[in-house]
Structure formats: structure tokens, C-alpha cells
Design an enzyme around this catalytic site. Structure first.
Site, PDB file in Angstrom:
ATOM      1  N   ASN A 128       0.777  -1.218  -0.100  1.00  0.00           N
ATOM      2  CA  ASN A 128       0.187   0.115   0.060  1.00  0.00           C
ATOM      3  C   ASN A 128       0.759   1.160  -0.107  1.00  0.00           C
ATOM      4  OD1 ASN A 128       1.098  -0.096   2.688  1.00  0.00           O
ATOM      5  ND2 ASN A 128      -1.016  -0.148   3.794  1.00  0.00           N
ATOM      6  N   GLU A 135       1.858   4.078   7.329  1.00  0.00           N
ATOM      7  CA  GLU A 135       0.684   3.690   6.775  1.00  0.00           C
ATOM      8  C   GLU A 135      -0.079   4.840   5.870  1.00  0.00           C
ATOM      9  OE1 GLU A 135       0.558   0.551   6.003  1.00  0.00           O
ATOM     10  OE2 GLU A 135       0.628  -0.863   7.855  1.00  0.00           O
TER      11      GLU A 135
END
Ligand code: GLP
Length: 234
Positions: A128, A135
Site C-alpha cells: 500500500n 501507513e
């Protein structure tokens, strides 16, 4: 961004090794290091080389919260067994995952990063597009933080643990703001799993939804990709 396309991870490891060698020749003192499978061929080349890091400093990106340095899944352990056993540094820093006091652990690490400005920062990339353990949604200004890992990262890491409940859910990670302060950045990515992340990083908009897109704001970034990881680049 400079993109270097290679045949496979072995060739990528050689190219990355050349970049480390040049940095040493340019008198780099502090090396930002990364874990994961992507840097392994670089570390193999470094380990068998005659390069000397014994008067240099290394600063790693991240560590799982709750794992001691001697836990085989810890990033301390990974670094010891993939690089430091062969190439000791004068001093090697990895966030202290055994310190459960997050405020203290992150402040300590920020002090280390401030005192040891990074000359060359090595990065892998998550599916991702996370870098370190930053993140999607992480601030581009952040310093070291305690991060809740996303389910996709937990799933990707499950293969390393006996049971899913053993997979750590939190990590300490150098922030994107600190990563961007490195003088030079080298990102390595291999395999089709990374193609989307590489496309978004290089050709997509700069957005906190794609952590590695922050690298578009840095003046000296090199990305080594194999054909599979480069597949979506125009
Ligand atoms: C973990 C690490 C990252 C690494 C990523 C990808 O999430 N914290 O630093 O880049 O895994 O790992 P791999 O290179 O094994 O695909």
C-alpha cells in the site's frame, strides 16, 4: 526521481551496492537502513564486500512494539543476522520495541535521528506504498510515532509468525518528515505485488493516501525496480 530498471532482485542488489559504495566514498557517516525482503540482496553484497562501516553509524526505520531484540521476528534480530554479523557499525540504532512507554521510546529515537543526520536512507515499500511503517494517512511532517499496523500489513507479515495472534499490531516507525530529511534516498522494490505502489509513488499525485508519494518532494531519490515492479510505469 531517478528510476533504475533492473532484470531481477540480484541485479538490483548490485546496483544498490554501488550506490552504498559511492556514498562511502563521498564520506557518508550515517546510513538509514531498512528491513523486509527487498534489501536482502544489497545486504548480501555488502556482507561479502571489503567495505568497512566500523566507524559509521546506522539508524533503522522501524521496530515492532513488544518484541525484544532477541526475538527472531524483531528487526533488531533481522539486522544482526542479515548485515551486522558481517559488517558491524560503530553504533547501530533500531527503535526499542521492548520499551512500552511510547512517548519515551519515540522521543528517544527522535533525539538519535537529530544527533545523527542521515546521509543515505534505504527504503523498501509496502503493497500500500507504506515506507518504514508509515501507513496511508500518515502525516508527511511526522517524526517517530507509534503506528497501528493496517490489516493488509498484518496479513503480509503473518507468514513470519506461527499464529496470527502473535503478529504485532503496533510498531515504532521513523516518520515521513524524518525520512525526507535524509540527504539522499534509495528505494528498492521487486515483484508484481509492488507495481501499483510504485506507479502511485512515481506517477500519481502527492497525497498522504500514498505515503511513498512524499518522495516526489525530495531532491535526491533513486528508485531501483525490477521489470515486474515497474510494469505499470509509463
Ligand atoms: C515492512 C517494513 C517495511 C518494508 C515492507 C516491505 O512493512 N516495515 O520497511 O519496506 O515490509 O517488505 P518486503 O521488502 O519484504 O516486501
Amino acid at each position: 526521481m531517478k528510476i533504475i530498471r533492473v532484470k531481477d532482485q540480484n541485479e538490483g542488489g548490485q546496483k544498490a551496492f554501488e550506490i552504498f559504495k559511492e556514498a562511502l566514498a563521498d564520506n557518508a557517516q550515517v546510513f538509514g537502513l531498512a528491513t523486509g525482503s527487498s534489501p536482502i540482496t544489497l545486504y548480501q553484497n555488502l556482507a561479502k564486500s571489503d567495505l568497512d562501516f566500523s566507524d559509521k553509524v546506522s539508524v533503522n526505520l522501524d521496530e515492532y512494539v513488544g518484541l525484544d531484540a532477541d526475538n527472531e521476528q524483531s528487526y533488531h534480530y533481522f539486522m544482526q543476522h542479515n548485515l551486522f554479523y558481517a559488517k558491524p557499525f560503530k553504533k547501530s540504532y533500531v527503535p526499542d520495541g521492548s520499551n512500552l512507554d511510547a512517548d519515551q521510546a519515540t522521543a528517544d529515537y527522535d533525539k538519535i535521528i537529530e544527533e545523527n543526520p542521515i546521509d543515505l536512507q534505504l527504503l523498501g515499500i509496502g503493497r500500500n506504498a507504506h515506507i518504514g511503517f508509515n501507513e496511508p494517512g500518515s502525516s508527511f511532517d511526522a517524526k517517530t510515532t507509534k503506528v497501528a499496523l493496517t490489516q493488509s500489513t498484518i496479513d503480509a507479515n503473518t507468514r513470519f509468525f506461527d499464529k496470527e495472534e502473535d503478529v504485532p499490531k503496533f510498531a515504532y516507525s521513523m516518520g515521513i518528515g524524518s525520512i525526507l530529511k535524509a540527504k539522499k534516498i534509495l528505494l528498492v522494490a521487486y515483484g508484481e505485488n509492488k507495481a501499483e505502489a510504485i506507479y502511485n509513488t512515481v506517477e500519481g499525485p502527492v497525497t498522504e493516501d500514498v505515503p511513498a508519494s512524499a518522495l516526489q518532494n525530495h531532491p535526491d531519490v533513486t528508485i531501483i525496480v525490477d521489470e515486474a515492479a515497474a510494469a505499470k510505469l509509463k
